[in-house]
Scaffold this active site. Sequence first.
Site, PDB file in Angstrom:
ATOM      1  N   HIS A   1       0.834  -1.221   0.000  1.00 42.39           N
ATOM      2  CA  HIS A   1       0.000   0.000   0.000  1.00 42.39           C
ATOM      3  C   HIS A   1       0.862   1.262   0.000  1.00 42.39           C
ATOM      4  CE1 HIS A   1      -3.239  -2.809   1.046  1.00 42.39           C
ATOM      5  NE2 HIS A   1      -2.343  -3.324   1.877  1.00 42.39           N
TER       6      HIS A   1
ATOM      7  N   GLU B   1       9.082   7.628 -16.542  1.00 36.14           N
ATOM      8  CA  GLU B   1       7.699   8.068 -16.799  1.00 36.14           C
ATOM      9  C   GLU B   1       7.289   7.787 -18.244  1.00 36.14           C
ATOM     10  OE1 GLU B   1       7.400  11.587 -13.432  1.00 36.14           O
ATOM     11  OE2 GLU B   1       8.179  12.078 -15.409  1.00 36.14           O
TER      12      GLU B   1
ATOM     13  N   SER C   1      14.116  20.643 -15.245  1.00 37.24           N
ATOM     14  CA  SER C   1      12.967  21.544 -15.379  1.00 37.24           C
ATOM     15  C   SER C   1      13.460  22.798 -16.075  1.00 37.24           C
ATOM     16  CB  SER C   1      12.425  21.888 -13.993  1.00 37.24           C
ATOM     17  OG  SER C   1      11.724  23.116 -14.038  1.00 37.24           O
TER      18      SER C   1
END
Length: 438
Positions: A157, A290, A277
């Site tokens: 979890h 990703e 970034s």
Amino acid sequence: MSSIARTAATGGDLDPDFLAWSTSLPVDRRLLEVDCRGSVAHVRGLEAAGLLTADEAKILREALESLPGKVASGEVKLREDEEDVHMAVEAWLGTAVGEVSAKLHTGRSRNDQVATDLKLWCRDAVAKIEAGIDVVLERAKEWIERHGDVAMPSYTHRQVAIPVMGRVWMEGALSIGLRRDRALLGAVREELARSPLGAGAIGGTTLPIDTSVTAAALDFQAGPENPIDAVGERDHAITLLFVCTRIGMHVARFSTDVIELSSDALVKLGGAIAGGSSMMPHKRNPDLFELLRGQSALRRGELVALMGTFHGLGSGYHRDLQQDKEIVFRAVDGTLDVLRMMAIALAQFEPVEDACLAALAKGDAIATDLCEMLVAAGTPFRDAYGKVGALVVRQREAGKRLVDLTADDLVALGLGAGELAQLNLKESARRRAARFGL
Ligand code: ARG
């Protein structure tokens, strides 16, 4: 008449805009090499049946064998105004060898031809995917050689669960799944065993062409079992795309692990695979992982698109099937890219052991070990479980964790002072791994 696949009965020329929209040539020109291979095998079948002389067969074979190289070098440009690669090849053959080209399509239809081409293409694709998986598995093994002894948190979890060795994570999160995917490609190979050549348009041919001759020439085990099935089934492509989807899913699952571990600074990403970034100068983002995760969504879409293509189709060939190739090509290309990037990625991230141990300590990952120490000393499991749970709360209230317990604390619990050494996060990971021989 604009195309060799038209007669007076077909009803004149195609609307040029319809032809331009409906041609599969932009997609199926990738089949040129396998299409020529298939045609060479067909020529062999025609020759064995006495439908071509040895000289005619030689002329056709040599022309067909030379075509892929000529197209690759730019010496030959296939006609753009054909319905597909099969027609473009036959049209070129007419210009290259003249009249004898009119015999090539004897006893054959584009329906068994395209089914054969796709099977040959998928067979090559299976071999490439197997090789791609092998490289990833090798890189994973090398990662384990470098980092397999690091104790890392496992999660249930997404909460810290129990310490695991790096090697247990790498194998469990990636390698074993990929090995199963590789084994499943064997099922695709089985479905690729029979050559469709000889099935013709749907019912075979009256000509004495021995399908086992053409099948053997293409390294298939046998000719078609049934002509209706042979021209209409794409089960091998569906199974292949299912395997591609499952590879994507396994890579995505692993990628999410890395993304989350890197978010907590438990693994460090190499600059060679990290994104920055454009605004925030401090960032080192897990872009590669990703993107790999995003790819798995595309695989699922391709599988559904391919299966959807069959919805409502009767048996045999339907032009709807033309779109199978674009979907299959995309899925296989995407899968090969994903495997290549995964191989790069595995050399470009490492676990940060101190951070992992700190996360394990903070997450009280040793709780289950302590519980089991009490069980080994004779405490019933539920009682031990309750005691340790209460202890977790007490320690936290005191600003501490279970790893901060002292020998006196253990004695108070009814354990021996000497057992303190067992409350070791790395030891815990090692002992558990040993239970699985890992
Ligand atoms: N371009 C077609 C395809 O890819 C080839 C088969 C055409 N057959 C036919 N009967 N129109 O499926």
